[in-house]
Design a protein around this motif. Structure first.
Motif, mmCIF file in Angstrom:
data_model
loop_
_atom_site.group_PDB
_atom_site.id
_atom_site.type_symbol
_atom_site.label_atom_id
_atom_site.label_comp_id
_atom_site.label_asym_id
_atom_site.label_seq_id
_atom_site.Cartn_x
_atom_site.Cartn_y
_atom_site.Cartn_z
ATOM 1 N N LEU A 140 -20.627 16.024 45.411
ATOM 2 C CA LEU A 140 -21.941 16.658 45.436
ATOM 3 C C LEU A 140 -22.654 16.353 44.124
ATOM 4 N N GLU A 141 -23.972 16.274 44.170
ATOM 5 C CA GLU A 141 -24.760 15.947 42.987
ATOM 6 C C GLU A 141 -25.668 17.105 42.603
ATOM 7 N N ASN A 142 -26.127 17.048 41.358
ATOM 8 C CA ASN A 142 -27.119 18.011 40.828
ATOM 9 C C ASN A 142 -26.732 19.471 41.044
ATOM 10 N N PRO A 143 -25.687 19.990 40.428
ATOM 11 C CA PRO A 143 -24.839 19.321 39.435
ATOM 12 C C PRO A 143 -23.687 18.543 40.084
ATOM 13 N N SER A 144 -23.032 17.701 39.276
ATOM 14 C CA SER A 144 -21.944 16.863 39.780
ATOM 15 C C SER A 144 -20.723 17.726 40.088
ATOM 16 N N ARG A 145 -20.197 17.561 41.323
ATOM 17 C CA ARG A 145 -18.997 18.300 41.730
ATOM 18 C C ARG A 145 -18.173 17.436 42.669
ATOM 19 N N LEU A 146 -16.889 17.723 42.700
ATOM 20 C CA LEU A 146 -16.006 17.105 43.692
ATOM 21 C C LEU A 146 -15.325 18.229 44.450
ATOM 22 N N LEU B 149 -4.534 27.267 38.431
ATOM 23 C CA LEU B 149 -5.262 26.073 38.008
ATOM 24 C C LEU B 149 -5.989 26.276 36.687
ATOM 25 N N ASP B 150 -6.138 27.516 36.259
ATOM 26 C CA ASP B 150 -6.820 27.796 34.992
ATOM 27 C C ASP B 150 -6.012 27.322 33.793
ATOM 28 N N ARG B 151 -4.716 27.089 33.982
ATOM 29 C CA ARG B 151 -3.857 26.688 32.872
ATOM 30 C C ARG B 151 -3.944 25.196 32.562
ATOM 31 N N LEU B 152 -4.611 24.423 33.405
ATOM 32 C CA LEU B 152 -4.713 22.987 33.177
ATOM 33 C C LEU B 152 -5.571 22.699 31.957
ATOM 34 N N ASP B 153 -5.127 21.764 31.118
ATOM 35 C CA ASP B 153 -5.876 21.342 29.940
ATOM 36 C C ASP B 153 -6.884 20.276 30.370
ATOM 37 N N LEU B 154 -8.162 20.627 30.395
ATOM 38 C CA LEU B 154 -9.201 19.734 30.895
ATOM 39 C C LEU B 154 -9.834 18.885 29.799
ATOM 40 N N SER B 155 -9.343 18.981 28.565
ATOM 41 C CA SER B 155 -9.908 18.192 27.479
ATOM 42 C C SER B 155 -9.686 16.701 27.735
ATOM 43 N N ASN B 156 -10.600 15.879 27.254
ATOM 44 C CA ASN B 156 -10.571 14.415 27.429
ATOM 45 C C ASN B 156 -10.658 13.996 28.893
ATOM 46 N N SER B 157 -11.192 14.881 29.732
ATOM 47 C CA SER B 157 -11.395 14.550 31.146
ATOM 48 C C SER B 157 -12.843 14.878 31.505
ATOM 49 N N PRO B 158 -13.352 14.337 32.626
ATOM 50 C CA PRO B 158 -14.735 14.655 33.030
ATOM 51 C C PRO B 158 -14.852 16.007 33.722
ATOM 52 N N VAL B 159 -13.748 16.766 33.838
ATOM 53 C CA VAL B 159 -13.758 18.055 34.540
ATOM 54 C C VAL B 159 -14.084 19.176 33.567
ATOM 55 N N LEU C 111 -18.014 18.857 37.304
ATOM 56 C CA LEU C 111 -17.885 17.640 36.508
ATOM 57 C C LEU C 111 -19.009 17.489 35.496
ATOM 58 N N GLU C 112 -18.704 16.790 34.410
ATOM 59 C CA GLU C 112 -19.726 16.499 33.408
ATOM 60 C C GLU C 112 -20.696 15.432 33.896
ATOM 61 N N LYS C 113 -20.223 14.517 34.728
ATOM 62 C CA LYS C 113 -21.068 13.441 35.268
ATOM 63 C C LYS C 113 -20.457 12.970 36.580
ATOM 64 N N ASP C 114 -21.229 12.150 37.311
ATOM 65 C CA ASP C 114 -20.742 11.639 38.585
ATOM 66 C C ASP C 114 -19.535 10.732 38.369
ATOM 67 N N ASP D 290 -7.758 10.764 42.071
ATOM 68 C CA ASP D 290 -8.193 10.002 40.904
ATOM 69 C C ASP D 290 -9.697 10.130 40.746
ATOM 70 N N LEU D 291 -10.123 10.436 39.528
ATOM 71 C CA LEU D 291 -11.542 10.520 39.190
ATOM 72 C C LEU D 291 -11.875 9.291 38.357
ATOM 73 N N ILE D 292 -12.468 8.290 38.990
ATOM 74 C CA ILE D 292 -12.728 7.010 38.325
ATOM 75 C C ILE D 292 -14.081 7.067 37.643
ATOM 76 N N GLN D 293 -14.070 6.852 36.321
ATOM 77 C CA GLN D 293 -15.292 6.922 35.517
ATOM 78 C C GLN D 293 -15.889 5.520 35.408
ATOM 79 N N GLU D 294 -16.906 5.258 36.240
ATOM 80 C CA GLU D 294 -17.448 3.904 36.352
ATOM 81 C C GLU D 294 -18.273 3.491 35.135
ATOM 82 N N ASP D 295 -18.654 4.448 34.284
ATOM 83 C CA ASP D 295 -19.400 4.078 33.085
ATOM 84 C C ASP D 295 -18.478 3.563 31.984
#
Length: 450
Positions: free
Chosen positions: A59-65, A78-88, A107-110, A131-136
């Motif tokens: 989903l877009e605006n905002p970005s979600r999966l 799921l709150d215990r997951l370390d989301l640092s260095n990820s787009p989540v 998500l921070e971006k698509d 897998d969340l593939i960051q195309e940028d």
């Protein structure tokens, strides 16, 4: 009290209804979750009690999966997951349609999503992988074209690509004390990188710099991206019993080379790729027969060089640890199948052996093994420095054993080159690290002093 048949049927119906999914008991459960950020993607893994049917959509605006799991309940936090260095940014979840589970990733971006199921193995049960593939970011899939070296630079560094095996969701072998192969080999790869970078004339690159998994084929693509002179994959062996011990060095087997030749010829994008390293031979304008011959010759030369450098490394490893086999072994490992880059796989020891597990987990032992591997690499390249490198220039300046270089022409044989330069075939083979008489058109041979 008399119970009729009708009463029994009613009782049975109550039991069936109470146990059915519609009554609020899902067929499976998410029992745990892990997240593995990598340079070009992030992997989210859900541990499930059994195989789960699922769908994903963005989903877009905002970005979600959105991840919908059918007939599934949530039994993990799921709150215990370390989301640092990820787009989540955040993970939300809620029951849906009675017994289904919906997980939403803010998500921070698509991103480009990909999902698949994994069957149970020795380490994990059923898993749903997203897998969340960051195309940028630069994709490893885009690295199939090698970077051509600047031929005008006559004092370039020797490039060694170091591959720490396994990583992320793949822990590799696990010792009886819980030591994980992926951790040991990454620490050893970093120590080897430091040693290589500290020596003038060398430069090291790592295929992975953190705890994430890279596909085996992509590891060889990274070596091609850096135009490696040598590819070294670091592992720790394991066996079903604790008795085996000792370090090993592997090169590609001829059987593995044959299958890889067929694979390369079958893929059209490989036709324009470089074969033979500095020789710069392409397959794009060659027919199938000639392309097959050139590729086979390149594979053979690469295997010869791999066996050569592997022998030097084994000589050094034998001074710091027990050897499992005293000769270079050969097998069809996928990471060794680059047709024009000498490639070796170092098994630093058996992590399944309690004594060697303790050694492999020791920083001091890791330093000793890394030093032995580098000393072997350095000894090999000092004997056979690649053309255009600082080591080759230094050897000429010092008036060493190499008097000149010769580029193999069509129709040349090793014996003809030896006869023309008034040296023995054995001297040519020794100086160039050859194990047989095969030479490749475009290959540069070091000619020793008469």
């Amino acid at each position: 009290m008399i119970i009729t048949v009708r009463d029994c049927l009613r009782l049975l119906l109550v039991v069936v209804v109470s146990l059915s999914p519609a009554a609020g008991i899902a067929a499976t459960e998410v029992e745990g979750a892990r997240i593995w950020p990598a340079p070009d993607h992030t992997r989210l893994v859900f541990d499930t009690r059994s195989q789960v049917r699922h769908t994903i959509f963005s989903l877009e605006n905002p970005s979600r999966l959105v991840i919908d799991m059918q007939d599934t309940s949530l039994g993990a936090n799921l709150d215990r997951l370390d989301l640092s260095n990820s787009p989540v940014k955040r993970i939300r979840s809620a029951p849906r349609n009675g017994n289904d589970l919906r997980v939403v990733l803010d998500l921070e971006k698509d991103i480009k999503p990909r999902s698949f199921l994994l069957e149970p193995n020795q380490q994990y049960g059923h898993r749903l992988v997203v897998d969340l593939i960051q195309e940028d970011r630069e994709s490893l899939d885009e690295l199939t074209k090698p970077i051509v070296r600047d031929q005008s630079d006559s004092k370039r560094d020797i490039i060694v690509v170091i591959d720490a095996g396994h990583g992320g969701e793949d822990p590799g072998a696990i010792g009886p004390g819980g030591t994980r192969e992926k951790d040991v080999v990454l620490a050893m790869a970093r120590r080897l990188e430091e040693l290589i970078d500290s020596k003038p004339g060398y430069e090291a690159r790592l295929t992975r710099t953190g705890d994430y998994y890279i596909d085996l084929r992509r590891r060889t693509l990274l070596a091609r991206k850096h135009n490696a002179d040598l590819f070294v994959s670091v592992h720790a062996d394991a066996f079903r019993s604790p008795q085996p011990s000792g370090a090993s060095v592997f090169a590609l087997s001829q059987r593995g080379a044959t299958s890889e030749t067929a694979r390369w010829l079958a893929r059209s994008e490989n036709r324009s790729d470089l074969i033979g390293g500095e020789g710069g031979v392409t397959l794009g304008d060659k027919d199938d027969v000639l392309a097959g011959v050139l590729l086979d010759l390149s594979m053979t030369a690469s295997i010869n060089a791999s066996v050569g450098v592997g022998g030097y490394i084994l000589d050094q490893l034998g001074d710091v640890t027990k050897l499992h086999k005293r000769g270079v072994e050969q097998a069809a490992f996928v990471v060794l199948k680059s047709p024009d880059i000498p490639s070796i796989l170092v098994e630093a020891g058996f992590i399944s052996n309690p004594r060697e597990e303790r050694n492999l987990a020791s920083a001091n032992h890791q330093r000793k093994v890394a030093r032995a591997v580098f000393d072997g690499i350095d000894a090999y390249f000092n004997n056979v420095p690649p053309p255009g490198t600082l080591l080759a220039w230094q050897k000429r300046q010092q008036g060493g054993a190499v008097a000149s270089e010769y580029r193999v022409q069509r129709g040349d044989t090793l014996s003809a080159v030896a006869r023309r330069n008034q040296v023995s075939v054995e001297a040519l083979k020794r100086v160039n690290g050859l194990t047989d008489d095969v030479v490749l058109v475009g290959q540069t041979l070091q000619i020793p002093n008469s």
